[in-house]
Design an enzyme around this catalytic site. Structure first.
Site, short mmCIF file in Angstrom:
data_model
loop_
_atom_site.label_atom_id
_atom_site.label_comp_id
_atom_site.label_asym_id
_atom_site.label_seq_id
_atom_site.Cartn_x
_atom_site.Cartn_y
_atom_site.Cartn_z
N GLY A 107 5.19 -8.28 2.23
CA GLY A 107 3.77 -8.56 2.05
C GLY A 107 2.91 -7.58 2.81
O GLY A 107 3.41 -6.60 3.36
N ASN A 108 1.60 -7.85 2.82
CA ASN A 108 0.69 -7.00 3.58
C ASN A 108 -0.39 -7.86 4.23
O ASN A 108 -0.41 -9.07 4.06
CB ASN A 108 0.10 -5.90 2.68
CG ASN A 108 -0.73 -6.48 1.56
OD1 ASN A 108 -1.77 -7.08 1.80
ND2 ASN A 108 -0.26 -6.30 0.33
N ARG A 109 -1.27 -7.23 4.99
CA ARG A 109 -2.21 -7.97 5.83
C ARG A 109 -3.50 -8.40 5.14
O ARG A 109 -4.40 -8.91 5.80
CB ARG A 109 -2.58 -7.11 7.05
CG ARG A 109 -1.44 -6.86 7.99
CD ARG A 109 -1.92 -6.06 9.20
NE ARG A 109 -0.83 -5.67 10.07
CZ ARG A 109 -0.29 -6.48 10.99
NH1 ARG A 109 -0.76 -7.70 11.13
NH2 ARG A 109 0.69 -6.06 11.73
N SER A 110 -3.60 -8.18 3.85
CA SER A 110 -4.83 -8.58 3.17
C SER A 110 -5.03 -10.09 3.25
O SER A 110 -4.13 -10.86 2.94
CB SER A 110 -4.79 -8.14 1.71
OG SER A 110 -5.90 -8.67 1.02
#
Ligand code: C5P
Length: 232
Positions: A29-32
């Site tokens: 995943g990512n930090r958005s």
């Protein structure tokens, strides 16, 4: 007058970071946080639009139809379906560029390699990635020579401290072929998850770029819709 200037317009907004599963309990995943996309959806609804929000971040927003998704492939399906009836599509989501090539239906074990003689080894598994489709590019391609829907992209750029961020962004706007590109600088504690944002809004048709912020994501949203409204 902003209030009501999107009345009757069908707007699609994507938001959040996609999650690309490795096994039933793990994902890349990512930090958005999805906050900017959600603010865009709420602002459009307040201005009278019929809003479909395709998001990986759980949300219950006033006046907004929410389509929850997890992966880039799910987001692609939901966005393309909604876009077929849309006047505007805003891709605020942080779509993962890659996903694991294979999904393990059972949790990957720490001792992952069981050999024919029944022994395990403690080596680490290798994750092979494959490219995800570029949803924004597909939207532009599908639209072809028509000018509807208006397509808005986001660019999260990490600055090189040499003023090149906007040059990169202009080039990206041309390359991607969308109508508007919203550029924000991201870094350790900038933008992702924050309540404020600082952006530059670029139009492919030229004209002055619009700089907004630091400001709340609601204020940034209204600035984006102000620009989009001039293209409708
Ligand atoms: O090229 P880059 O990933 O920086 O472009 C960002 C823009 O492209 C965002 O609007 C994002 O939502 C969109 N995008 C997409 N599909 C991808 C990757 C990015 O629609 N696979």
């Amino acid at each position: 007058e902003r209030r009501g200037d999107l009345t009757g317009r069908r707007v699609v907004v994507s938001a959040g970071g996609t999650r690309e599963p490795l096994d039933p309990v793990r994902y890349l995943g990512n930090r958005s946080s999805g906050k900017q996309g959600h603010a865009l959806a709420v602002a459009a609804a307040e201005r009278g639009a019929r809003v479909t929000l395709v998001t990986s971040a759980a949300a219950d927003l006033p006046g907004v139809e929410v389509v929850p998704v997890e992966t880039a492939l799910q987001m692609r399906g939901a966005v393309l379906a909604a876009a077929a009836e849309g006047d505007v599509v805003v891709m605020a989501a942080a779509v993962a560029d890659f996903r694991p090539a294979t999904y393990a239906p059972a949790k990957i074990k720490k001792t992952h390699a069981t050999h024919v003689d029944g022994t395990d080894d403690d080596s680490a598994p290798t994750i092979t990635l494959v490219r995800n489709p570029d949803i924004l590019a597909e939207l532009v391609q599908t639209r072809g020579a028509s000018d509807s829907p208006v397509i808005v992209g986001f660019a999260a750029e990490t600055g090189d401290d040499d003023g090149s961020v906007l040059d990169h962004a202009r080039a990206k706007l041309e390359r991607k072929g969308c109508d508007v590109l919203v550029v924000n600088e991201v870094g350790e504690d900038k933008t992702f998850g924050a309540d404020d944002n600082t952006v530059t809004i670029l139009r492919r048709s030229g004209g002055q770029s619009v700089e907004v912020g630091p400001a709340t994501k609601a204020v940034v949203s209204d600035a984006v819709w102000d620009v989009v409204a001039t293209l409708l």
